[in-house]
Design an enzyme around this catalytic site. Structure first.
Site, PDB file in Angstrom:
ATOM      1  N   ASP A 141      -5.382  -4.291  -1.423  1.00  0.00           N
ATOM      2  CA  ASP A 141      -5.933  -3.510  -0.263  1.00  0.00           C
ATOM      3  C   ASP A 141      -6.494  -2.185  -0.955  1.00  0.00           C
ATOM      4  OD1 ASP A 141      -6.391  -1.543   1.629  1.00  0.00           O
ATOM      5  OD2 ASP A 141      -5.428  -2.915   3.133  1.00  0.00           O
ATOM      6  N   HIS A 142      -7.680  -2.113  -1.317  1.00  0.00           N
ATOM      7  CA  HIS A 142      -8.018  -1.239  -2.086  1.00  0.00           C
ATOM      8  C   HIS A 142      -8.007   0.275  -1.559  1.00  0.00           C
ATOM      9  CE1 HIS A 142     -11.870  -1.312   0.123  1.00  0.00           C
ATOM     10  NE2 HIS A 142     -11.851  -0.001  -0.244  1.00  0.00           N
TER      11      HIS A 142
ATOM     12  N   LYS B  56      -6.428   4.530  -3.332  1.00  0.00           N
ATOM     13  CA  LYS B  56      -7.191   5.854  -3.321  1.00  0.00           C
ATOM     14  C   LYS B  56      -6.225   7.089  -3.301  1.00  0.00           C
ATOM     15  CE  LYS B  56     -10.683   4.212   0.077  1.00  0.00           C
ATOM     16  NZ  LYS B  56     -11.918   4.252  -0.606  1.00  0.00           N
TER      17      LYS B  56
ATOM     18  N   HIS C 276      -6.940  -2.270   6.066  1.00  0.00           N
ATOM     19  CA  HIS C 276      -6.749  -0.634   5.506  1.00  0.00           C
ATOM     20  C   HIS C 276      -6.220   0.261   6.437  1.00  0.00           C
ATOM     21  CE1 HIS C 276      -9.446  -2.555   2.876  1.00  0.00           C
ATOM     22  NE2 HIS C 276     -10.503  -2.133   3.484  1.00  0.00           N
TER      23      HIS C 276
END
Ligand code: BG6
Length: 499
Positions: free
Chosen positions: A180-181, A185, A243
């Site tokens: 889950d990019h 972050k 997200h």
């Protein structure tokens, strides 16, 4: 945290010629290489349907790196040294031949058999690719074998369960890295530091001190060329289930026993298990109509190529969620995301409780006469910004100097780009962690299933969409899911960054 040296390995990218590989993975691997994080012998093997040889795929990689603003000479050196290619057929993929190619590369470069398979593929071929790898023994090797799976992981609870069961027949959970990019972050990781390294915040991080929390991921872009995928998916599946829910778990979780994958995943799963079942009243779904963004007219969702003319797919979600545990009982968490909103902005806003008595309500607000006065606020607010400018700001009242007694709301702010240079891209962070075998920022099978289970009622009975104008902040019907301090991010202070 000390980073252990990276093992030499082969990174095998299925979908090597695709968009994700070209835009994110190859640039991330390049940067890891130039930062000295990749072992000198590590190779990248692109696997795709196109008929390339090493040289022509290396050119694909060079073009992708140059497009990512990387110097051509450096891009060329990286590609020629590290990038290789393997063509695979769609109809009868020969995984044995792929295995032979990998072993040949390993023998040629003295690699010990460490392999990372990255499935940058459409979800419909995840299961068959994993089967294919397992059938020829590419799930085990003399070194480690890891597999990275992109989102979406399933399209509902049943399909996610099936896919998890399928994957577990071939790989252990310890080998699986569900991306889950958002977890890569910098500010998302900083959220844990903010909470768990600073008593000032953690001691107030509960229902006694916090009135509400809002997680907003606003995008100004529309669906672009991805309508085929998006129209089947919608914002609930594309953004909320993964997200925003991941952000929610990190904001709400208890202090883990250690900063390590199992401890953190355990706490996140506990949050998911504590979510109060949704009712239709907790959710507003929207779909953008034509409008204007930055002075430019933009067409509505239904006019996008590949969208069914009568589509009821949601491009906006506003919702209220409760975490029914001791820490959060009664505190609403508002989740909002949408395409074609006024601007790209992702924030987590924590609104602390109002003062029990407002001593200063009868005194003026000290804004300059030419400034539009923001609504009076007595609650302190912490705004954590994920993008575009990673950082956070804490808003509170001070007395304005001078004879006339007036208060003014001011932000104390921290922005990464004012203090640090070069924030790594999310994919770079995640690839590095995967190569180190650190699953902390990857999603566990149970998390995926719990999250799908929570949203299941919305998929079983879709609440329908209301329209909103492109370029605004979503349908007015969703305004009830807004904080009183919405103006902080929405239309005033944030335009005057730094806040
Ligand atoms: C992706 C979604 O996972 O995240 C896209 O599929 C969305 O629809 C994107 O645009 C947003 O990511 P970011 O990092 O640009 O906020």
């Amino acid at each position: 945290m000390n980073r252990s040296p990276l093992d030499p390995c082969v990174v095998i990218i299925f979908g090597g010629t695709g968009d994700l590989s070209r835009r994110k993975l190859l640039p991330a691997l390049f940067r890891l290489s130039t930062e000295g994080r990749l072992h000198a012998n590590t190779l990248v093997l692109g696997v795709a349907l196109s008929a390339h040889d090493d040289a022509s795929f290396q050119q694909v990689a060079i073009d992708a790196l140059v497009a990512a603003k990387i110097d051509e000479a450096e891009a060329t050196a990286f590609a020629r040294a590290r990038v290789r290619y393997h063509t695979i057929s769609r109809d009868a993929p020969d995984f044995a031949a792929l295995g032979a190619h990998i072993r040949e590369l390993e023998a040629g470069s003295g690699l010990p058999g460490n392999r990372a398979f990255y499935l940058a593929l459409p979800p419909r071929v995840f299961a068959s690719t994993i089967d294919g790898l397992g059938a020829v023994g590419l799930n085990r090797s003399a070194g480690w074998t890891r597999v990275v799976v992109e989102k979406p992981f399933g399209k509902d609870l049943a399909s996610a369960r099936k896919l998890n069961a399928h994957v577990h027949e071939v790989y252990d959970e310890s080998q699986i890295y569900r991306i889950d990019h958002y977890l890569g972050k910098e500010t998302v990781q900083n959220l844990m530091v903010l909470r768990f390294a600073n008593t000032i915040f953690e001691s107030m991080w509960n229902r006694d001190r916090i009135e509400a929390i809002q997680i907003t991921v606003a995008e100004s872009l529309g669906v672009g060329t991805r309508a085929g995928y998006y129209d089947q998916s919608g914002a609930l599946r594309d953004m909320i289930q993964n997200h925003l829910t991941q952000l929610l778990t990190l904001v709400a979780m208890e202090v883990p026993s250690a900063y390590e994958a199992d401890a953190i995943r355990y706490e996140k799963i506990k949050v998911l298990r504590s979510l109060r079942p949704l009712t239709q009243d907790d959710v507003v779904l929207g779909q953008y109509r034509a409008g204007e963004i930055d002075g430019e007219p933009v067409p509505g969702y239904l006019e996008a190529d590949g969208v069914a003319p009568d589509s009821t797919t949601e491009t906006f979600v506003g919702m209220r969620v409760f975490v029914d545990n001791w820490r959060w009982q009664g505190v609403p968490f508002y989740l909002r995301t949408g395409k074609r909103l006024e601007k790209k902005l992702s924030t987590i806003t924590v609104q602390f409780r109002h003062t029990p008595v407002s001593l200063f309500d009868n005194f003026g607000r000290g804004n300059e006469p030419d400034q539009e006065a923001p609504p009076r606020e007595t609650a302190d607010v912490l705004v954590i910004t994920l993008q575009p400018h990673e950082g956070f700001s804490l808003h509170f009242d001070v007395k304005k100097p001078g004879g006339v007694f007036a208060t003014q709301r001011i932000p104390l702010h921290f922005r990464y780009d004012e203090l640090f240079e070069g924030i790594p891209a999310a994919y770079q962070t995640l690839l590095l962690d995967m190569l180190e075998g650190d699953q902390t920022l990857f999603v566990h099978a149970d998390e995926v299933e719990q999250s799908w289970a929570f949203y299941a009622p919305l998929f079983e009975s879709h609440p329908g969409v209301v329209g909103y104008d492109a370029g605004g902040w979503g349908p007015p019907e969703a305004d009830r899911f807004a904080l009183a301090c919405d103006h902080l991010w929405k239309d005033r202070w944030d335009n005057k960054e730094p806040t």
